[in-house]
Design a protein around this motif. Structure first.
Motif, mmCIF file in Angstrom:
data_model
loop_
_atom_site.group_PDB
_atom_site.id
_atom_site.type_symbol
_atom_site.label_atom_id
_atom_site.label_comp_id
_atom_site.label_asym_id
_atom_site.label_seq_id
_atom_site.Cartn_x
_atom_site.Cartn_y
_atom_site.Cartn_z
ATOM 1 N N THR A 259 0.840 -1.190 0.000
ATOM 2 C CA THR A 259 0.000 0.000 0.000
ATOM 3 C C THR A 259 0.878 1.243 0.000
ATOM 4 O O THR A 259 1.964 1.252 0.575
ATOM 5 C CB THR A 259 -0.927 0.049 1.232
ATOM 6 O OG1 THR A 259 -0.137 0.082 2.420
ATOM 7 C CG2 THR A 259 -1.861 -1.139 1.257
ATOM 8 N N GLU A 260 0.409 2.265 -0.682
ATOM 9 C CA GLU A 260 1.070 3.567 -0.613
ATOM 10 C C GLU A 260 0.022 4.598 -0.259
ATOM 11 O O GLU A 260 -1.098 4.576 -0.779
ATOM 12 C CB GLU A 260 1.779 3.908 -1.932
ATOM 13 C CG GLU A 260 0.891 4.223 -3.115
ATOM 14 C CD GLU A 260 0.518 5.704 -3.221
ATOM 15 O OE1 GLU A 260 1.097 6.526 -2.501
ATOM 16 O OE2 GLU A 260 -0.378 6.010 -4.032
ATOM 17 N N THR A 262 -0.422 8.593 -0.187
ATOM 18 C CA THR A 262 0.072 9.927 -0.506
ATOM 19 C C THR A 262 -0.836 10.924 0.187
ATOM 20 O O THR A 262 -1.890 11.305 -0.314
ATOM 21 C CB THR A 262 0.104 10.168 -2.020
ATOM 22 O OG1 THR A 262 0.945 9.187 -2.638
ATOM 23 C CG2 THR A 262 0.662 11.544 -2.328
ATOM 24 N N LEU A 266 4.637 10.634 2.041
ATOM 25 C CA LEU A 266 4.453 9.398 1.295
ATOM 26 C C LEU A 266 4.809 8.246 2.222
ATOM 27 O O LEU A 266 5.928 8.187 2.746
ATOM 28 C CB LEU A 266 5.350 9.363 0.053
ATOM 29 C CG LEU A 266 5.378 8.028 -0.711
ATOM 30 C CD1 LEU A 266 4.046 7.774 -1.402
ATOM 31 C CD2 LEU A 266 6.523 8.014 -1.730
ATOM 32 N N VAL A 268 4.797 4.011 2.528
ATOM 33 C CA VAL A 268 4.685 2.753 1.795
ATOM 34 C C VAL A 268 4.762 1.612 2.798
ATOM 35 O O VAL A 268 5.648 1.584 3.656
ATOM 36 C CB VAL A 268 5.807 2.623 0.743
ATOM 37 C CG1 VAL A 268 5.702 1.292 0.001
ATOM 38 C CG2 VAL A 268 5.742 3.780 -0.251
ATOM 39 N N TRP A 300 8.990 5.693 4.223
ATOM 40 C CA TRP A 300 8.266 6.958 4.164
ATOM 41 C C TRP A 300 9.186 8.085 3.702
ATOM 42 O O TRP A 300 10.401 8.012 3.793
ATOM 43 C CB TRP A 300 7.666 7.312 5.522
ATOM 44 C CG TRP A 300 8.678 7.641 6.579
ATOM 45 C CD1 TRP A 300 9.145 8.870 6.921
ATOM 46 C CD2 TRP A 300 9.382 6.715 7.409
ATOM 47 N NE1 TRP A 300 10.079 8.778 7.916
ATOM 48 C CE2 TRP A 300 10.250 7.459 8.236
ATOM 49 C CE3 TRP A 300 9.362 5.323 7.538
ATOM 50 C CZ2 TRP A 300 11.093 6.850 9.171
ATOM 51 C CZ3 TRP A 300 10.203 4.724 8.472
ATOM 52 C CH2 TRP A 300 11.043 5.501 9.275
ATOM 53 N N LEU A 390 8.204 6.955 -4.882
ATOM 54 C CA LEU A 390 7.517 5.673 -4.738
ATOM 55 C C LEU A 390 8.295 4.554 -5.419
ATOM 56 O O LEU A 390 8.453 3.462 -4.859
ATOM 57 C CB LEU A 390 6.107 5.784 -5.318
ATOM 58 C CG LEU A 390 5.268 4.509 -5.329
ATOM 59 C CD1 LEU A 390 5.066 3.972 -3.917
ATOM 60 C CD2 LEU A 390 3.915 4.765 -6.004
ATOM 61 N N ASN A 393 11.144 3.357 -3.355
ATOM 62 C CA ASN A 393 10.692 2.498 -2.271
ATOM 63 C C ASN A 393 10.351 1.099 -2.763
ATOM 64 O O ASN A 393 10.683 0.100 -2.118
ATOM 65 C CB ASN A 393 9.472 3.124 -1.580
ATOM 66 C CG ASN A 393 9.809 4.386 -0.822
ATOM 67 O OD1 ASN A 393 10.946 4.602 -0.439
ATOM 68 N ND2 ASN A 393 8.830 5.246 -0.607
ATOM 69 N N ILE A 407 0.344 -2.326 -6.380
ATOM 70 C CA ILE A 407 0.366 -1.232 -5.419
ATOM 71 C C ILE A 407 -1.067 -0.763 -5.204
ATOM 72 O O ILE A 407 -1.811 -0.532 -6.160
ATOM 73 C CB ILE A 407 1.222 -0.057 -5.934
ATOM 74 C CG1 ILE A 407 2.660 -0.516 -6.205
ATOM 75 C CG2 ILE A 407 1.217 1.101 -4.941
ATOM 76 C CD1 ILE A 407 3.504 0.526 -6.921
ATOM 77 N N SER A 409 -3.377 2.166 -3.650
ATOM 78 C CA SER A 409 -3.197 3.589 -3.383
ATOM 79 C C SER A 409 -4.281 4.126 -2.456
ATOM 80 O O SER A 409 -5.479 3.893 -2.675
ATOM 81 C CB SER A 409 -3.204 4.367 -4.704
ATOM 82 O OG SER A 409 -2.901 5.714 -4.502
ATOM 83 N N LYS A 423 1.981 7.139 -11.414
ATOM 84 C CA LYS A 423 2.605 6.162 -10.507
ATOM 85 C C LYS A 423 2.701 4.791 -11.167
ATOM 86 O O LYS A 423 3.716 4.089 -11.024
ATOM 87 C CB LYS A 423 1.811 6.075 -9.202
ATOM 88 C CG LYS A 423 1.959 7.308 -8.309
ATOM 89 C CD LYS A 423 0.989 7.259 -7.127
ATOM 90 C CE LYS A 423 1.109 8.491 -6.256
ATOM 91 N NZ LYS A 423 0.090 8.535 -5.187
#
Length: 505
Positions: A259-260, A262, A266, A268, A300, A390, A393, A407, A409, A423
């Motif tokens: 998961t990310e 924003t 940021l 992750v 992060w 991102l 990471n 991913i 979001s 992204k």
């Protein structure tokens, strides 16, 4: 009789309370923002009593607006900001303001702890990549030396979730996920770290009783019932760190799912089924998950959406006064610019750089400006810069041998289709938005349901309530330009490191 679950998100600048059915369906949510105290340079505090007053006010408002009878709320749990430290005396009264996790007063103490134990030992005990002034152990050492009168009188060291549980139940109870970044808890031996406690000159008796996430902590006390409007028959359950609760609420807690978020920063998060061995060349944070036996890689960066907020405030004031939705306007402008922003590259480090650079002296940069660039290119370059962070990471996670299948979001950035497409193109991963809007509140409610026996365990609960959002698939046509621009992003930062070092404050 239908029952309800209460999820509380105790954030850094706002609290949210939300009610869900025992099937995980959202019923009602209320939110209130608050302002931190910053009277001294580097100090960030908040009155501990005001946290409780705020929560009481929100719960009363939630009950009034939802119309749900208090006796139908079966259980509650808290999703909490990490590291905020609260010192109580023998009677349970705060001895000073809460020291917020953003507070940097203990930088010298962080250096001393790092020098004493070494980064490898720190990592193997706590899973933290480095020692920073954020961690509560550094602040306890600061209190010992700078405020000995508070240090001597402190009978209970609590984090924010623990304090709210205490005010709700009268019990000193904590959970292990939130305490990983305290540097006081050995996440692999599942015990307080005796050498650290000895170094700080504190005892285990000054720390709360540890439980796993989603475990009963106590019933709402008669006193708290009168202050909040909750029923004394409501069970209080241990929650988790906000990032962990966010992943639970998003339904993405299984290995391979990343998961990310924003938001202002940021963040992750990737669940893994092993503790990642220490690697000096590739420092990461790998701490215990809410699910026993599982771990979470947490990465992060300080400024992400915050960069966009700064940009909007500085360069779109006219449109704001005219009633435009500034962020949707930025999206439209970014759509008009070509991928790669025609060579314009940004470093989004407006408040230093965190993972993986860990450079507090880093600063924001626009590079490659020409007479041909317009505002739309700057709009797109900012969105691309966060996507490059991102990608760094994601490459870190894959660099330690973990698979990233996709991913997911969350946060304000997930509301921008163009940002999600960027992204996906930059990372070359499928990006799917999360349907749930308040993932941390739902994650806390799920843990409350586990503690109350409504769900058999966290995994089965997540499978029951998770849904699907918008899917963005990477396009091959932008691959070459983003590989080149990402390379320029890396080279630009590396080239400027001596400049940051020389001219940093």
């Amino acid at each position: 009789m239908t029952g309800y679950l209460l999820g509380i998100d105790a954030g850094t600048t706002s609290f949210k309370t939300a009610l869900y059915t025992d099937e995980g369906a959202a019923v009602h949510m209320v939110k209130e923002e608050y302002v931190l105290l910053t009277q001294k340079a580097g100090w960030v505090e908040y009155r501990a009593e005001d946290y409780w007053t705020l929560l009481c006010r929100l719960i009363k408002k939630l009950l009034a607006e939802s119309g749900i009878p208090p006796e139908k709320i079966l259980a509650l749990a808290v999703s909490s900001q990490g590291e905020t430290l609260i010192c109580l005396d023998e009677s349970g009264k705060p001895l000073m303001n809460a020291i917020c996790w953003l507070d940097n007063r203990s930088e010298k103490e962080a250096d001393r702890i790092r020098a004493h134990f070494g980064k490898k030992v720190i990592y193997e005990k706590s899973g933290q990549a480095d020692v920073t002034a954020t961690w509560p152990a550094t602040k306890i050492l600061w209190l010992k030396e700078k405020m000995p009168e508070v240090f001597e009188k402190t009978a209970h060291y609590l984090l924010l979730e623990d304090y709210l549980i205490y005010r709700l139940t009268g019990c000193y109870v904590c959970e292990e996920n939130l305490w990983a970044s305290s540097l006081l808890y050995d996440i692999n031996k599942d015990c307080w770290w005796p050498e650290m406690l000895h170094y700080l000159d504190i005892t285990a008796e000054q720390l709360p009783d540890r439980k796993g996430c989603g475990q009963p902590a106590g019933m709402v006390s008669a006193l708290a019932s009168g202050q909040t409007g909750l029923s004394p028959d409501t069970l209080v359950v241990t929650g988790a760190l906000d990032q962990t609760c966010g992943s639970i609420g998003a339904g993405k807690i299984f290995p391979g799912e990343v998961t990310e978020t924003t938001g202002s920063c940021l963040a992750v998060s990737a669940a893994v089924d092993r503790f990642v061995p220490y690697c000096e060349e590739r420092p990461i944070t790998c701490q215990n998950h809410a699910v026993k036996g599982r771990y979470t890689i947490l990465l992060w960066s300080q400024t992400a959406g915050m960069v966009l907020k700064w940009y909007a405030g500085c360069f779109f004031s006219k449109e704001f006064r005219e009633g435009e939705n500034i962020y949707r306007l930025i999206d439209r402008e970014a759509e008009e610019a070509a991928a790669g922003s025609e060579g314009l590259v940004m470093l989004p480090h407006l408040s230093g750089a965190s993972n993986p650079e860990y450079n507090s002296m880093a600063r924001g940069v626009f590079y490659g400006m020409t007479l041909g660039h317009e505002r739309k290119h700057f709009s797109r370059a900012i969105l691309e810069a966060v996507a490059y962070m991102l990608r760094r990471n994601i490459e870190q996670i894959e660099g330690i041998g973990e698979n990233v299948s996709g991913i997911y979001s969350m946060g304000g950035g997930a509301e921008s289709d163009i940002w999600c497409r960027i992204k996906a193109d930059v990372t070359r991963k499928r990006v799917e938005t999360v349907q749930v809007k308040e993932c941390a509140c739902l994650g806390a409610a799920i843990l409350a349901g586990v503690g109350a026996g409504i769900f058999s365990d966290i995994d089965s609960a997540v499978r029951k309530v998770s849904g699907r959002g918008k899917l963005f698939v990477p396009t091959e046509e932008n691959r070459a330009v983003y590989d080149r621009s990402f390379g320029a992003y890396i080279d630009l930062y590396n080239a400027l490191v001596p400049v940051f070092r020389k001219y940093g404050d």
